[in-house]
Design an enzyme around this catalytic site. Structure first.
Site, PDB file in Angstrom:
ATOM      1  N   ARG A 111       0.861  -1.184   0.000  1.00 56.66           N
ATOM      2  CA  ARG A 111       0.000   0.000   0.000  1.00 56.66           C
ATOM      3  C   ARG A 111       0.897   1.234   0.000  1.00 56.66           C
ATOM      4  NH1 ARG A 111      -2.519   3.026   4.976  1.00 56.66           N
ATOM      5  NH2 ARG A 111      -3.598   4.627   3.815  1.00 56.66           N
ATOM      6  N   HIS A 157      -2.653  11.014   1.111  1.00 55.57           N
ATOM      7  CA  HIS A 157      -2.068  10.753   2.436  1.00 55.57           C
ATOM      8  C   HIS A 157      -1.402  12.050   2.915  1.00 55.57           C
ATOM      9  CE1 HIS A 157      -0.643   7.296   5.184  1.00 55.57           C
ATOM     10  NE2 HIS A 157      -0.291   8.420   5.795  1.00 55.57           N
ATOM     11  N   GLU A 184      -7.004   8.649   6.832  1.00 51.65           N
ATOM     12  CA  GLU A 184      -7.236   9.307   8.123  1.00 51.65           C
ATOM     13  C   GLU A 184      -7.652  10.777   8.028  1.00 51.65           C
ATOM     14  OE1 GLU A 184      -4.126   8.872  10.964  1.00 51.65           O
ATOM     15  OE2 GLU A 184      -4.058   6.709  10.808  1.00 51.65           O
ATOM     16  N   ASN A 209      -7.030   1.998  10.315  1.00 50.38           N
ATOM     17  CA  ASN A 209      -5.698   2.042  10.917  1.00 50.38           C
ATOM     18  C   ASN A 209      -5.861   1.865  12.411  1.00 50.38           C
ATOM     19  OD1 ASN A 209      -4.767   2.603   8.393  1.00 50.38           O
ATOM     20  ND2 ASN A 209      -4.170   4.729   8.816  1.00 50.38           N
ATOM     21  N   TYR A 267      -3.875   2.314  16.017  1.00 55.91           N
ATOM     22  CA  TYR A 267      -2.719   2.733  16.823  1.00 55.91           C
ATOM     23  C   TYR A 267      -3.089   2.867  18.292  1.00 55.91           C
ATOM     24  CZ  TYR A 267      -0.094   3.476  12.536  1.00 55.91           C
ATOM     25  OH  TYR A 267       0.556   3.281  11.341  1.00 55.91           O
ATOM     26  N   GLU A 307      -3.176  -0.069   8.353  1.00 53.63           N
ATOM     27  CA  GLU A 307      -1.948   0.264   9.086  1.00 53.63           C
ATOM     28  C   GLU A 307      -2.053  -0.262  10.499  1.00 53.63           C
ATOM     29  OE1 GLU A 307      -0.838   4.456   9.250  1.00 53.63           O
ATOM     30  OE2 GLU A 307      -1.378   4.706   7.142  1.00 53.63           O
TER      31      GLU A 307
HETATM   32  C1  BGC Z   1      -0.479   7.703   9.581  1.00 54.67           C
HETATM   33  C2  BGC Z   1       0.962   7.436   9.208  1.00 54.67           C
HETATM   34  C3  BGC Z   1       1.842   7.636  10.432  1.00 54.67           C
HETATM   35  C4  BGC Z   1       1.418   6.646  11.488  1.00 54.67           C
HETATM   36  C5  BGC Z   1       2.245   6.705  12.772  1.00 54.67           C
HETATM   37  C6  BGC Z   1      -0.877   7.115  10.912  1.00 54.67           C
HETATM   38  O1  BGC Z   1      -1.711   8.013  11.557  1.00 54.67           O
HETATM   39  O2  BGC Z   1      -1.331   7.277   8.565  1.00 54.67           O
HETATM   40  O3  BGC Z   1       1.318   8.275   8.161  1.00 54.67           O
HETATM   41  O4  BGC Z   1       3.196   7.536  10.148  1.00 54.67           O
HETATM   42  O5  BGC Z   1       0.095   6.910  11.854  1.00 54.67           O
HETATM   43  O6  BGC Z   1       2.118   7.930  13.393  1.00 54.67           O
END
Ligand code: BGC
Length: 453
Positions: free
Chosen positions: A76, A120, A165, A301, A303, A358
């Site tokens: 991707r 992006h 995002e 994504n 995180y 991600e």
């Molecule tokens: C983004 C990436 C970023 C990653 C880590 C995501 O929010 O899509 O571009 O590097 O988080 O912060």
């Protein structure tokens, strides 16, 4: 071994990057808002910029060879809008067009499927100058860009993600002012910019459908992924409630429904009108149709997340994680439970196949005495998150694929090159790539999955 990491047949294993974070080579590329931002002292933690980054534009063959060796099914990457259209004349930059042609061909030659992200975060400066997301004409302009991409690459590329995002580039860029163009809008202005983004998404979907035969189109979100503190039905319900609730966190919006209901249902959720009242933009019938053009998949994504428990009164509250719980090098909590729980919630509400577009961790990696990068915490991170994701699939969530963030260390926005998210280490002085232990682990899991089919 690793039975818990054997996924259903056909599951896609990939890795992701974004144009600005890896490409380098500004020759022929127009400026974007991040170039302007990097040039002002104090904005980027280590004072760097993206003029070279990982030099992916010149080293893409080597990078594809690394992917091939790892056994990746898919890559991707994003297309830089200002690399294709450096100014507002509408004349494409041939060198930029060729770069993506070559990258796509190289991937296909090596049996790796390209997944293109159209946006992006690198908004062309000439678009920002006329108001960026605040100017409704951006929807047509983005549609034109999408049409060009579809016409140019659509014979070979079938998977598209319109945006990465929106909550980040709009939330940080237009509401919090911590990313370019550093705006601190009012609720009303911000909600209007979001509405323009939604319309731009719809225009891109129409343009891709018109130009790419058998296109599969989605959008990538990074909405809340709060997870339950326990397996009790009350906590599970509380976590779900918190993800779907709309809270005006000083104008910052992260809940799932505000970002996804317009796309899948063609309307803003009722609660948004309760919270933002007259500041909410008008959703005409025409806009509703445009914004909810049917998609093929949802990209998510994963995180940062919070642990949520029932407050005992039919509501929810944030539960405290034990002192000293796992965190990455930016102090973001490590919460494998979140990835499965968010997929279940998304699938239950929208019924769309999901790709994790991600997921990854930044650690303080370095090259060890033996010349290798032993990132044992990242190995464990991938093990835990993949295991949790697979459990959600067994529980019925339709998750079709997973992309590690990131293929390689790169420019981490305001953190510059200080935060390493890659499974491949990049020595920024020499541009040498060194697959970390996590890349070897991921590769082994892919191999096991393939031999099991
Ligand atoms: C983004 C990436 C970023 C990653 C880590 C995501 O929010 O899509 O571009 O590097 O988080 O912060």
């Amino acid at each position: 071994m690793y039975e818990e990491l054997i996924f259903p047949k056909g599951f896609v294993f990939g890795a992701a990057t974004a144009a600005l974070q890896v490409e380098g080579d500004r020759a022929g590329r127009g400026d974007c808002i991040w170039d302007d931002y990097c040039s002002k002292p104090g904005n980027i933690l280590d004072g760097t910029n993206v003029d070279v980054a990982c030099d992916h534009v010149h080293r893409y063959k080597e990078d594809v060879a690394i992917m091939k060796k790892m056994g990746l099914d898919a890559y991707r990457f994003s297309i830089s809008w200002p690399r294709i259209f450096p100014d507002d004349s509408g004349v494409p930059n041939q060198a930029g067009v060729e770069f993506y042609n070559n990258l796509i061909d190289e991937l296909l030659k090596n049996g790796i499927e390209p997944y293109i992200t159209l946006f992006h975060w690198e908004l062309p400066t000439y678009i920002q100058r006329v108001g960026g997301w605040s100017n409704p004409t951006i929807a047509d302009k983005f549609g034109d860009f999408a049409r060009f991409v579809g016409q140019t690459y659509g014979d070979r590329v079938k998977k598209y993600i319109t945006f990465n995002e929106p909550q980040s580039f709009l939330g940080y860029g237009y509401r919090r002012g911590s990313h370019p163009p550093s705006l601190k809008m009012t609720d009303k202005e911000y909600l209007y910019a979001i509405h323009n983004f939604f319309r731009a998404h719809g225009m891109a979907v129409r343009a891709l459908r018109a130009t790419v035969e058998n296109a599969e189109i989605g959008i990538t979100m990074s909405t809340n992924a709060n997870y339950p503190a326990s397996n009790s039905p009350e906590d599970i319900e509380a976590a779900k409630m918190s993800n779907l609730d709309i809270v005006n966190d000083d104008g910052f919006i992260m809940n799932i429904v505000h970002w996804c209901d317009p796309i899948y249902f063609g309307k803003y959720p009722d609660k948004a009108y309760e919270v933002f009242g007259d500041d909410m933009p008008y959703m005409s019938e025409e806009d509703s149709k445009l914004i909810s053009e049917p998609l093929d998949f949802h990209g998510q994504n994963c995180y940062c997340s919070s642990m949520i428990k029932s407050d005992g009164k039919g509501g929810y509250e944030v539960a405290k994680r034990p002192l000293g719980s796992a965190k990455n090098s930016l102090n973001w909590p490590v919460t494998p439970e979140a990835i499965g729980s968010v997929c279940k919630i998304l699938y239950e509400r929208y019924g769309k196949p999901i790709y994790i577009t991600e997921n990854g961790i930044c650690c303080n990696d370095w090259i060890c005495e033996d010349g290798e990068v032993h990132d044992s915490y990242r190995v464990d991170f991938y093990h835990k998150y993949l295991k949790n994701l697979n459990e959600a699939i067994k529980d019925g969530a339709d998750v079709r694929g997973y992309f590690a963030w990131s293929l390689m260390d790169n420019f981490e926005w305001t953190k510059g090159y200080t935060a390493r998210f890659g499974i491949v280490y990049v020595d920024y002085d020499t541009q040498e790539r060194i697959p970390k232990d996590s890349a070897k682990f991921y590769s082994e899991i892919i191999r096991l999955n393939k031999s099991n089919r």
